[in-house]
Design an enzyme around this catalytic site. Structure first.
Site, PDB file in Angstrom:
ATOM      1  N   PHE A   1       0.829  -1.205   0.000  1.00  0.00           N
ATOM      2  CA  PHE A   1       0.000   0.000   0.000  1.00  0.00           C
ATOM      3  C   PHE A   1       0.863   1.255   0.000  1.00  0.00           C
ATOM      4  CE2 PHE A   1      -2.227  -3.287   2.406  1.00  0.00           C
ATOM      5  CZ  PHE A   1      -3.529  -3.236   1.926  1.00  0.00           C
ATOM      6  N   ASP A   2       0.436   2.249  -0.741  1.00  0.00           N
ATOM      7  CA  ASP A   2       0.912   3.606  -0.525  1.00  0.00           C
ATOM      8  C   ASP A   2       0.214   4.128   0.727  1.00  0.00           C
ATOM      9  OD1 ASP A   2       2.094   6.139  -1.014  1.00  0.00           O
ATOM     10  OD2 ASP A   2       0.279   6.793  -2.044  1.00  0.00           O
ATOM     11  N   GLY A   3       0.722   5.237   1.290  1.00  0.00           N
ATOM     12  CA  GLY A   3       0.162   5.757   2.523  1.00  0.00           C
ATOM     13  C   GLY A   3      -0.910   6.810   2.312  1.00  0.00           C
TER      14      GLY A   3
ATOM     15  N   ASP B   1      -2.217   6.074  -5.197  1.00  0.00           N
ATOM     16  CA  ASP B   1      -3.153   7.062  -5.728  1.00  0.00           C
ATOM     17  C   ASP B   1      -2.582   7.875  -6.887  1.00  0.00           C
ATOM     18  OD1 ASP B   1      -2.548  10.136  -4.165  1.00  0.00           O
ATOM     19  OD2 ASP B   1      -1.420   8.336  -3.691  1.00  0.00           O
TER      20      ASP B   1
END
Length: 305
Positions: free
Chosen positions: A161-163, A275
């Protein structure tokens, strides 16, 4: 008494994310709906080739076999097909012995409206508009990007995951884009003990984490990781936020703006969520990637006149 999905991890997936429907979609685009319908009916006993998210679904469903009959993962098919044209998809599911029994065929319309009814934690699709609508409704969703990468054969499921704007809200990213890196670092340091708001993927990560806790005495089939452009001193707020949420990540990489691709390849992600389109386009060359069109990085800027 009606069946309930309860506290299962529920993943919704489109037919084009699960199987390779590029050829039949080309028929639809070039010749229209009736030609597409006839094309699928004529081939409904010919199994479709696996799509971008096929291996991911296999690994998710494999978790059920490790829990001694306690099914904790449910995969639901959400499709723009009609039931008539979707029969080939269900026949392919049976061919590959995937444990998928529930589906919604929306007959040309977006199926995202059924996500709340199924209690889905995540929707994976190749249709960007459906993904955006799902995110706007408050559910995790990602557009699966085409990669044609060789699939990993190991059973362990590795999710990256990106944050900001994925696991966390985009409040910090807004500061960065509005005021720059120095202001972002100062803001995060000042708010280090103030938990970040949850992003669209917080409930999905929490559901993964609940399954992980059931493998305390056995090797866990799920491994999660955070890959963020943050670095010290902005790391502290992330760590404290996850602690406040009582959610554990197996690995956390604070890369300070370095390209994530080599690190994702080293981790061996089965799917990476980010995102920012630029990050996704670089990552998809090494790992399967889902674009999360959420947050300030995905706001359309008004055209100048």
């Amino acid at each position: 008494m009606p069946a309930l999905l309860g506290d299962k991890l529920v993943i919704a997936i489109s037919s084009r994310a699960l199987f390779d429907l590029d050829e039949s979609h080309q028929v639809f685009e070039q010749e229209g709906l009736e030609a597409y319908r006839q094309y699928q009916i004529a081939r409904e006993d010919s199994p479709l080739e696996p799509g971008e998210a096929f291996a991911l679904v296999q690994k998710l469903l494999h978790i059920n076999s490790l829990l001694e009959g306690d099914s904790r993962v449910e995969v639901v098919l959400l499709s723009r097909n009609s039931a008539d044209t979707g029969l080939r998809v269900f026949n392919s599911i049976q061919h590959y012995q995937l444990g998928i029994t529930r589906a919604a065929f929306a007959g040309g319309r977006s199926p995202f409206t059924y996500i709340p009814a199924f209690g889905c934690h995540l929707f994976l699709s190749t249709h960007a508009e459906d993904v955006r609508a799902t995110l706007e409704a408050g559910f995790a969703a990602a557009t699966i990007l085409p990669s044609r990468l060789r699939r990993e054969t190991r059973d362990e499921l590795r999710i990256a995951f990106d944050g900001d704007a994925v696991l966390f809200s985009d409040e910090s990213e807004q500061v960065f884009q509005r005021e720059g890196l120095a202001a972002f670092q100062a803001s995060e340091q000042a708010a280090a003990r103030q938990p970040l708001g949850g992003g669209p993927f917080k409930p999905f990560l929490a559901a993964l984490n609940r399954i992980q806790t059931e493998f305390a005495d056995a090797p866990c089939p799920i491994r999660t990781a955070l890959f963020t452009a943050r670095s010290a001193p902005a790391h502290e707020r992330v760590i404290r936020t996850l602690r406040e949420w009582n959610i554990r990540l197996d690995e956390s990489l604070f890369l300070g703006g370095l390209d994530k691709s080599d690190f994702l390849q080293a981790f061996g992600a089965d799917l990476f969520f980010d995102d920012q389109e630029g990050h996704c386009q670089r990552a998809v060359g090494v790992v399967p990637t889902g674009h999360v069109p959420h947050g300030i990085s995905n706001f359309k800027k008004p055209e100048s006149t």
